[in-house]
Enzyme design. Sequence first.
Site, PDB file in Angstrom:
ATOM      1  N   CYS A 166      -2.576   2.489   9.297  1.00 34.05           N
ATOM      2  CA  CYS A 166      -3.482   1.424   8.650  1.00 34.05           C
ATOM      3  C   CYS A 166      -4.655   1.691   9.598  1.00 34.05           C
ATOM      4  CB  CYS A 166      -2.908   0.154   9.052  1.00 34.05           C
ATOM      5  SG  CYS A 166      -1.566  -0.127   7.659  1.00 34.05           S
ATOM      6  N   HIS A 168       0.804  -1.273   0.046  1.00 34.90           N
ATOM      7  CA  HIS A 168      -0.141   0.061   0.046  1.00 34.90           C
ATOM      8  C   HIS A 168       0.971   1.339  -0.003  1.00 34.90           C
ATOM      9  CE1 HIS A 168      -3.768  -1.973   1.942  1.00 34.90           C
ATOM     10  NE2 HIS A 168      -3.912  -1.751   0.714  1.00 34.90           N
TER      11      HIS A 168
END
Length: 323
Positions: free
Chosen positions: A308, A214
């Site tokens: 996250c 990511h």
Amino acid sequence: MEESHRGILVFGARSLIRVRRARILVAPSPKGAGDDADRRGRFRPDGRPPRAAAKLPDVPPTYFDVVYSINEWMRPEDPVDTALAMSQWEHLVETYRRLGHEVLTIDPVPGLPDMVFVTDSGLVIDGVALGARYRTEQRAAEADHVLRWFLANGLLRPTRPRYINEGEGDLLVVGDIVCAGTGFRTDERAHAEVARHLGRRVVTLRLIDPRYYHLNTALGVLDDHTVAYLPQAFAPESLAVLLDLFPDAIIAEEADTRWLGLNLVSDGRNVVLPSQAQRLADRLAERGYTPVPVDFSEFLKSGGGIKCCTLELRGYRELRAGR
């Protein structure tokens, strides 16, 4: 509109963005010709004010576990200490509140062990919400739960995207642009969808190292003009874009990113980051930021970190105040 040159895609919702020789040229938006010049190379010294307190919806790690492997970090044979994970998450929440932010809670769901990583489930700008569409079937149901939460809490136009889009995992807001990752999770076609739905300019950045699956594992947003990133995580043409857009960026080292040091949350002055990312913390302090170290190591077992577990509702406070 959309243009493609040398593998770089840039989408402009309010103004034209052109790419030439791996450089981004941004035509001024109606807000004024100085906006983009201010972003390029402007450094704010000590005494920088933090941004207004944010609303941060988090999901408690009640059901957090590693029972499958969908990234380079996950090892199901390495058991999770649930009590330790909960303690670390609670400390993170306390840290946000101490810094003046409001933390909202989304109820966890049994059978969704990665739902704690709520940032991947959407992007909110000016109170407008775009949900997620996960690449892996193991996480697919998370998107529906968070989208329903957006709807129940009055966010504008909550929409599930057509293309694979893993929210703030790959979509990072830097001032008036969205840096958008692709390569492992989010579909490049989703970037145009983001620009249309949220009315922001979007710059595509291609990731090439599967450890940094990511964008928020390879790049951290420090304020509206400054980022920190790991150069070797990006394709050459994307690295050229970063060098052009953010000439004063902080360059991270793998000694920090092995702890997901760039998976950080900043209010423009205070930077919440893993306590083990000491070199990065030192660089931040040298540049006038205040590092706020938090031990979040248990979540590394799933390839997750502080960012996250943190989704920001941009514009939500103003939206509620206007009702």
